[in-house]
Design a protein around this motif. Structure first.
Motif, PDB file in Angstrom:
ATOM      1  N   VAL A   1       0.574  -1.193  -0.120  1.00 20.77           N
ATOM      2  CA  VAL A   1      -0.034   0.488   0.107  1.00 20.77           C
ATOM      3  C   VAL A   1       0.638   1.031   0.033  1.00 20.77           C
ATOM      4  N   GLN A   2       1.558   1.473   0.880  1.00 20.54           N
ATOM      5  CA  GLN A   2       2.754   2.026   1.210  1.00 20.54           C
ATOM      6  C   GLN A   2       3.433   2.601  -0.867  1.00 20.54           C
ATOM      7  N   GLN A   3       3.599   1.675  -1.309  1.00 21.85           N
ATOM      8  CA  GLN A   3       4.160   1.940  -2.321  1.00 21.85           C
ATOM      9  C   GLN A   3       3.519   1.895  -3.435  1.00 21.85           C
ATOM     10  N   THR A   4       2.187   1.607  -4.014  1.00 20.60           N
ATOM     11  CA  THR A   4       1.373   2.315  -4.024  1.00 20.60           C
ATOM     12  C   THR A   4       1.389   3.852  -3.875  1.00 20.60           C
ATOM     13  N   ASN A   5       0.753   3.578  -2.902  1.00 18.66           N
ATOM     14  CA  ASN A   5       0.546   5.388  -2.336  1.00 18.66           C
ATOM     15  C   ASN A   5       1.985   6.729  -3.239  1.00 18.66           C
ATOM     16  N   ILE A   6       2.899   6.230  -3.155  1.00 15.29           N
ATOM     17  CA  ILE A   6       3.985   6.920  -3.606  1.00 15.29           C
ATOM     18  C   ILE A   6       3.812   7.006  -5.066  1.00 15.29           C
ATOM     19  N   LEU A   7       3.406   5.983  -5.615  1.00 17.01           N
ATOM     20  CA  LEU A   7       3.458   5.847  -7.514  1.00 17.01           C
ATOM     21  C   LEU A   7       2.456   6.844  -7.633  1.00 17.01           C
ATOM     22  N   LEU A   8       1.569   6.282  -7.353  1.00 19.48           N
ATOM     23  CA  LEU A   8      -0.344   7.280  -7.464  1.00 19.48           C
ATOM     24  C   LEU A   8       0.063   8.932  -7.584  1.00 19.48           C
ATOM     25  N   ASP A   9       1.046   9.301  -6.717  1.00 17.82           N
ATOM     26  CA  ASP A   9       1.237  10.741  -6.965  1.00 17.82           C
ATOM     27  C   ASP A   9       2.692  10.823  -8.152  1.00 17.82           C
ATOM     28  N   PHE A  10       2.506  10.861  -9.365  1.00 20.01           N
ATOM     29  CA  PHE A  10       3.333  10.924 -10.360  1.00 20.01           C
ATOM     30  C   PHE A  10       2.561  11.517 -11.512  1.00 20.01           C
ATOM     31  N   ALA A  11       3.959  12.954 -12.096  1.00 19.07           N
ATOM     32  CA  ALA A  11       3.172  13.849 -12.856  1.00 19.07           C
ATOM     33  C   ALA A  11       4.738  13.532 -14.009  1.00 19.07           C
ATOM     34  N   ALA A  12       4.406  13.331 -15.578  1.00 20.59           N
ATOM     35  CA  ALA A  12       5.391  13.495 -16.355  1.00 20.59           C
ATOM     36  C   ALA A  12       6.217  15.235 -16.394  1.00 20.59           C
ATOM     37  N   VAL A  13       7.664  14.771 -16.741  1.00 20.18           N
ATOM     38  CA  VAL A  13       7.949  15.720 -16.950  1.00 20.18           C
ATOM     39  C   VAL A  13       9.496  15.402 -18.150  1.00 20.18           C
ATOM     40  N   TYR A  14       9.333  14.034 -18.827  1.00 16.61           N
ATOM     41  CA  TYR A  14      10.891  14.696 -19.911  1.00 16.61           C
ATOM     42  C   TYR A  14       9.422  13.515 -20.859  1.00 16.61           C
ATOM     43  N   GLY A  15      10.038  13.207 -21.984  1.00 14.26           N
ATOM     44  CA  GLY A  15       9.411  12.310 -22.577  1.00 14.26           C
ATOM     45  C   GLY A  15       8.279  11.725 -22.892  1.00 14.26           C
ATOM     46  N   ASP A  16       7.367  10.332 -23.848  1.00 16.90           N
ATOM     47  CA  ASP A  16       6.301  10.106 -23.793  1.00 16.90           C
ATOM     48  C   ASP A  16       5.239  10.580 -22.574  1.00 16.90           C
ATOM     49  N   ALA A  17       4.623  11.483 -23.239  1.00 15.65           N
ATOM     50  CA  ALA A  17       3.406  11.383 -21.597  1.00 15.65           C
ATOM     51  C   ALA A  17       2.451  10.820 -22.070  1.00 15.65           C
ATOM     52  N   GLY A  18       2.612  10.060 -23.061  1.00 22.62           N
ATOM     53  CA  GLY A  18       1.093   9.492 -23.553  1.00 22.62           C
ATOM     54  C   GLY A  18       1.208   8.393 -22.680  1.00 22.62           C
ATOM     55  N   LEU A  19       2.778   7.800 -22.085  1.00 19.31           N
ATOM     56  CA  LEU A  19       3.241   6.729 -21.239  1.00 19.31           C
ATOM     57  C   LEU A  19       2.193   6.840 -20.090  1.00 19.31           C
ATOM     58  N   ALA A  20       2.452   8.270 -19.315  1.00 20.20           N
ATOM     59  CA  ALA A  20       1.965   8.429 -18.489  1.00 20.20           C
ATOM     60  C   ALA A  20       0.386   8.400 -18.220  1.00 20.20           C
ATOM     61  N   ASP A  21       0.060   9.016 -18.724  1.00 16.17           N
ATOM     62  CA  ASP A  21      -1.922   8.999 -19.034  1.00 16.17           C
ATOM     63  C   ASP A  21      -1.578   7.183 -19.056  1.00 16.17           C
ATOM     64  N   SER A  22      -1.922   6.392 -19.707  1.00 15.15           N
ATOM     65  CA  SER A  22      -1.936   4.941 -20.022  1.00 15.15           C
ATOM     66  C   SER A  22      -1.637   4.434 -18.831  1.00 15.15           C
ATOM     67  N   LEU A  23      -0.516   4.742 -18.069  1.00 17.33           N
ATOM     68  CA  LEU A  23      -0.508   4.048 -16.560  1.00 17.33           C
ATOM     69  C   LEU A  23      -1.479   4.577 -15.716  1.00 17.33           C
ATOM     70  N   ARG A  24      -2.267   5.996 -15.893  1.00 19.40           N
ATOM     71  CA  ARG A  24      -3.105   6.499 -14.896  1.00 19.40           C
ATOM     72  C   ARG A  24      -4.454   5.798 -15.088  1.00 19.40           C
ATOM     73  N   ASP A  25      -4.437   5.626 -16.199  1.00 15.73           N
ATOM     74  CA  ASP A  25      -5.739   4.910 -17.038  1.00 15.73           C
ATOM     75  C   ASP A  25      -5.597   3.617 -15.979  1.00 15.73           C
ATOM     76  N   ARG A  26      -5.240   2.900 -16.496  1.00 13.46           N
ATOM     77  CA  ARG A  26      -4.531   1.305 -16.233  1.00 13.46           C
ATOM     78  C   ARG A  26      -4.800   1.738 -14.159  1.00 13.46           C
ATOM     79  N   ALA A  27      -3.475   1.706 -13.707  1.00 14.86           N
ATOM     80  CA  ALA A  27      -4.111   2.668 -12.406  1.00 14.86           C
ATOM     81  C   ALA A  27      -5.773   2.510 -11.953  1.00 14.86           C
ATOM     82  N   LEU A  28      -5.825   3.538 -12.222  1.00 13.31           N
ATOM     83  CA  LEU A  28      -7.351   3.907 -12.042  1.00 13.31           C
ATOM     84  C   LEU A  28      -8.479   3.002 -11.644  1.00 13.31           C
ATOM     85  N   ALA A  29      -7.914   2.320 -13.051  1.00  8.66           N
ATOM     86  CA  ALA A  29      -8.877   0.848 -13.308  1.00  8.66           C
ATOM     87  C   ALA A  29      -9.064  -0.049 -12.351  1.00  8.66           C
ATOM     88  N   ARG A  30      -7.841  -0.882 -12.466  1.00  6.47           N
ATOM     89  CA  ARG A  30      -7.588  -1.741 -11.005  1.00  6.47           C
ATOM     90  C   ARG A  30      -7.494  -1.161  -9.561  1.00  6.47           C
TER      91      ARG A  30
END
Length: 389
Positions: free
Chosen positions: A205-234
């Protein structure tokens, strides 16, 4: 919900790849209006147009002092500190990529996205943060793992070392893209979230809490959007896991005793009467809002944006959200002012506030703010309990 969260021209200050040109900040303004911007102009001129990364990081305290002289509220200054932190990350990654290209590594073999985590991702940074980052890599065949992951491991090591040399310390908990735990293919991140959310285990749970607060800072932001979709759905389907997230809210109680009086937990307190207002004020608020956002499928990362989304979802009414917004503003103001005083005196910036430094009115408002946060924590736990039945 514009009264809770709105864009601002201030947020463009560090949006470019170059630092703002002080000569261009007020070219058409009257002398009187130009004087109003003088603190920021002076700060930018003292930094210069092409500072080293270390000089730009050390300059952050001067930036905060200039913004305070402009009478910007602490929450807006916190956003700008975070934006400046994103700019530092972009410089570090770009420099590392150039170095790798020059030494024969070639261009990145797959699309990727560097993420910032925690307060910088939420645009809620105060002074003296450490590094919290991760990386998403576009999927590739297992047969290419050594080649592809080797490249991004080298990139992760280089840019985190670059930031550390500039004054942004390495994370002592190893939450950085230089480590395999925080550098994965998109499909691997999805699988990791499946593992973390499958059981009620505190560490996961602690590791997930860390991951859930993320923002794209460099590179393909579409990958970050896809990860957010998958995280919320799961996570929306992980009832037992959400129950454990709710239980963990009790690990960081607000700084009040049972009678509603200001009282810290005294863990590592530097002196009598000190409260860790970050640990026992901001963090309980951020944790409760994050949990409710997962429960309602909110995509925002900033706590203020999440509050707006929770109002739109019917989880909070506008009055409650505005009360919490105001409470967060005041907590950030107290912490930022305290950190500036300590740094100015040659001390360290941390989350501690000495009650004797607050007048009676400030202590009264602090009690009210912490009570509002404690009510929110209770609301979050009740909502999770209701959703599991």
């Amino acid at each position: 919900m514009r009264f809770l969260y709105r864009s601002s021209p201030w947020r463009a200050l560090f949006a470019g790849e170059s630092l703002p040109d002080p000569a261009g900040l007020s070219p058409e303004l009257s002398p009187e209006l130009s004087m109003l911007l003088a603190p920021l102009v002076d700060a930018l001129e003292s930094l210069g147009p092409t500072p080293s990364l270390a000089a730009a990081k050390a300059w952050q305290f001067e930036l905060v002092e200039a913004l305070m002289r402009l009478d910007l509220p602490a929450w807006r200054i916190s956003q700008l500190i975070s934006d400046h932190g994103h700019w530092l990350y972009r410089q570090a990654v770009a420099t590392s990529l150039d170095d790798m290209l020059a030494t024969g590594w070639g261009p990145p073999p797959r699309p990727y996205c560097v993420l910032v985590l925690g307060s910088m991702a939420r645009h809620e940074s105060l002074l003296a943060p450490d590094q919290d980052n991760a990386m998403i890599i576009g999927d590739y065949p297992d047969a290419r793992h050594s080649e592809v992951d080797g490249y991004f491991q080298a990139l992760g090591e280089r840019f985190t070392d670059c930031l550390a040399a500039a004054g942004l310390p390495l994370c002592q908990g190893h939450v950085m893209a230089r480590w395999p735990m925080w550098r994965k293919r998109l499909s691997e991140w999805d699988a990791q979230l499946a593992i973390w959310s499958a059981e009620r285990r505190v560490k996961r749970v602690q590791q997930t809490n860390i991951l859930l607060d993320f923002a794209a800072v460099y590179g393909d932001a579409g990958l970050a959007d896809s990860l957010r979709d998958r995280a919320l759905a799961r996570l929306a389907r992980a009832g037992g896991f959400l129950d454990e997230m709710a239980v963990l809210l009790e690990e960081t109680p607000v700084a009040l005793d049972r009678l509603g009086r200001l009282h810290g937990d005294d863990k590592e307190a530097p002196q009598s009467g000190a409260l860790n207002l970050k640990r026992q004020g901001l963090i309980p608020l951020q944790n409760a809002v994050r949990l409710m956002s997962v429960l309602y499928g909110c995509r925002g990362v900033d706590t203020r944006l999440r509050l707006s989304e929770l109002v739109c979802a019917g989880a909070l009414d506008a009055r409650e959200a505005l009360t919490l917004h105001t409470a967060m503003n005041r907590l950030q103001a107290i912490l930022l002012a305290t950190q500036c005083r300590r740094l100015g005196a040659g001390g360290l910036a941390d989350g501690w506030v000495v009650l004797a430094d607050l007048d009676e009115a400030e202590q009264t408002l602090l009690r009210l703010d912490l009570k509002a946060i404690r009510r929110l924590v209770g609301r979050a736990k009740d909502l999770v309990g209701a959703s599991s039945h």
